[in-house]
Scaffold this active site. Structure first.
Site, PDB file in Angstrom:
ATOM      1  N   TRP A   1       0.794  -1.048   0.121  1.00 10.62           N
ATOM      2  CA  TRP A   1      -0.112   0.134  -0.194  1.00 10.62           C
ATOM      3  C   TRP A   1       1.027   1.294   0.016  1.00 10.62           C
ATOM      4  CZ3 TRP A   1      -4.137  -0.663  -2.078  1.00 10.62           C
ATOM      5  CH2 TRP A   1      -4.994  -1.890  -1.909  1.00 10.62           C
TER       6      TRP A   1
ATOM      7  N   ASP B   1      -1.729   7.099   5.865  1.00 11.15           N
ATOM      8  CA  ASP B   1      -2.953   6.402   5.260  1.00 11.15           C
ATOM      9  C   ASP B   1      -3.326   5.442   6.428  1.00 11.15           C
ATOM     10  OD1 ASP B   1      -4.893   4.485   4.254  1.00 11.15           O
ATOM     11  OD2 ASP B   1      -3.480   3.667   2.564  1.00 11.15           O
TER      12      ASP B   1
ATOM     13  N   LYS C   1     -13.442  -0.529   6.470  1.00  7.30           N
ATOM     14  CA  LYS C   1     -12.965  -1.376   7.823  1.00  7.30           C
ATOM     15  C   LYS C   1     -13.542  -1.076   9.041  1.00  7.30           C
ATOM     16  CE  LYS C   1      -9.373  -2.077   4.164  1.00  7.30           C
ATOM     17  NZ  LYS C   1      -9.369  -3.120   3.624  1.00  7.30           N
TER      18      LYS C   1
END
Lengths: 386, 386
Positions: free
Chosen positions: A112, A183, A207
């Site tokens: 990511w 992030d 999430k």
């Protein structure tokens, strides 16, 4: 006090990397009021966001207030909701923060980080200023003092938790006067965050925050005047922050996603009372993660997790099997093709499914097993899994 | 055969410009299955989009198939779902279609044309190639033969229906080999569209398509290789078109919005059977709009609508009162401040609300009255209003 209630018996447990399980109470509440919002004869889905002080603006304001309360967001930070997920913010970060500079630093802790960096590379030169290193067979992030930070870089970006490598920052790094951006998609609301260490942080829903469809952005207000002229309106932080009477109304907001996240946030807030903090959540998160890591560590090499205990993800626990070839796979790399599961992985997954546990597959491009312990997953699921 | 069922008695009618009413059957279905999708023990909100062939991918595929079927989308067009609404596409259009060119043409039919043009102005030079003109006191769009199209322009953009001026293209313009792009946000699914006249068209949800949170894009496949290198991934048409096993998976899609739009689309498709077309919808739309315009035209100047019958919007009918100052307002202009309602407008709105009719206010920046007849609004509401 448990922040979420236990699951109903008919519910299947979902350990996947997201979209994640919603707490039962939240899901029940949404179902209950979706057809007719507060007896008004209309669904929240049908209501206008331009109705000043109306239900949609109230929903937006309440969700924002909860974020401010739970995360102790200082007053000099704006809280906005944008569309496009974390991928949208991978572009928004350079577009809003580069200013006169043309370079940015990225800490590489897995897929990511690289994705964020690749997208930023469309708008500036990107540098890896630090990356995961191996010490005695375990992955760890070098301390900030060893990061190769450049004065020419507009900001330094981290991925607070990488769902594929299972590497998490358990503390908020202190980079001094430099602009730190993070992030937080897969870890926000799992622990208190020292917001003032960050120039900006973002968290896509899907999430802990609620169902997919919106991205929360928290940004220091004094940085809002730096956006490049070519920043699309939908990714323009200042434009979102400046709408009235509430922020995030540059265009029709994704009402349902914000509404559902609002219920998740209100549920959390109710669990703690106005004096509570995310410390309570962290205790629960740590306890559950410890239970799983204990089994891995005591398996005498049957299960293998290669992350140092100081950086072990508390929400996305990745492991492979010591006795087959799968553990040779690298955590980091570009997402390319779907890997083939090994026999042991297949057997593990099959048995887990038979016990009502779903979503244990690692990312399709990397394989292995991944146990995601987001807030919506009931304790019962973790207990049964262990 | 009516494409939507009549409203339940407890429902309030919403004539607003959007988010619009959902058909009762659609809302009921969503409420019914949101807690547990097809008996799987999970909500669709909790399911992974990476599960190959799983429920989320099926939902995405079915919604796409319905779009293809209802709109008769030719095989050489890609159908994708992106986030960021029409505003996102205002940027996406130049980013994906400019190629080597640095200029684009815009037809100005009101506020939304200007908004699209202003956003495009971040990426290229924009020209107004045609604008609404007055003929005998009525607004009309000049015929294509009179548009000042430039060979230097990459494309020509229209707003298929402007919700603030109430000017609609009731036919799809033929611009020959030039690339025509249209914002169909407030009119898609209200009539058949000659897709092959367009290089690309887009429609944000929140009106006929379903609840806010996703934007449908239909684009000719041979144009997919033109995106500028600086196009953010979330607005990159080719990236969205090329994901497998289904399109639109560059990142976590806004599952709920696509799922809900899918139910709206399936509901429409069921109403017609596989041989039906959007001609049936157009008949209903025209009949309802005619009923409203008839009252305006026969009011002897009490109600004033200033649009030529050839360009009168069938979904967003705007009018003012001939006896007060409100009718002096212009349709077009930039959205700046909230206008104050006139006494007549206030009285009209109050009386309408007492009769259970909501959302009749014009856009906050322009005032007047606006009656929006999106598909989800039951015929009963129109009959009662008339």
């Amino acid at each position: 006090m448990a922040p979420v209630e236990e699951a109903k018996s008919s519910r299947r447990f979902n350990f996947s990397a997201g979209p994640a399980m919603l707490p039962d109470l939240v899901l029940d509440k949404i179902v209950e009021e979706l057809g007719d919002y507060e007896g008004l004869g209309m669904s929240i889905l049908e209501m206008g966001h331009r109705d000043a002080g109306g239900p949609v603006q109230q929903v937006l304001q309440e969700a924002t207030d909860c974020v401010r309360h739970l995360l102790r967001v200082p007053a000099n930070y704006a809280v906005i909701w944008q569309q496009g997920g974390a991928h949208g913010q991978f572009a928004a970060v350079p577009l809003n923060l580069l200013g006169d500079k043309t370079q940015a630093d990225y800490v590489d802790t897995g897929v990511w980080s690289k994705r964020a960096m690749n997208e930023a590379g469309k708008f500036c030169t990107t540098r890896i200023c630090a990356e995961v290193r191996e010490r005695q067979g375990k992955a760890e992030v070098p301390p900030v003092s060893e990061w190769d930070l450049s004065d020419k870089s507009a900001y330094v970006h981290i991925c607070a938790n990488d769902t594929i490598s299972g590497v998490e920052f358990l503390e908020d790094p202190d980079v001094g006067d430099r602009l730190l951006v993070a992030d937080f998609t897969s870890t926000l609301l799992s622990r208190p965050v020292n917001i003032s260490r960050y120039a900006a942080l973002y968290c896509s829903s899907g999430k802990n925050l609620g169902p997919a469809g919106v991205c929360l952005v928290i940004v220091r207000r004094d940085l809002l005047d730096m956006a490049l002229p070519r920043t699309p309106m939908i990714l323009h932080w200042k434009a979102s922050a400046d709408t009235s009477p509430v922020a995030s109304l540059v265009n029709t907001p994704p009402v349902f996603a914000i509404y559902a996240c609002g219920h998740v946030l209100k549920g959390l807030r109710r669990s703690f009372g106005d004096c509570g903090t995310l410390d309570t959540v962290r205790q629960r998160v740590t306890r559950r993660a410890d239970d799983v890591y204990k089994i891995i560590d005591e398996s005498e090499g049957f299960y293998i997790n290669k992350v140092s205990s100081s950086y072990r993800s508390q929400t996305t626990i990745c492991f492979t099997f010591g006795r087959d070839a799968a553990n040779q796979r690298e955590w980091a790399g570009s997402i390319t093709a779907k890997v083939k599961l090994t026999e042991l992985e297949e057997a593990f997954m099959k048995e887990a499914k038979e016990r009502g546990m779903n979503g244990l597959e690692g990312h399709p491009a990397f394989g292995g097993i991944r146990i995601c312990l987001y807030n919506g997953l009931p304790d019962k699921a973790v207990d049964e899994a262990c």
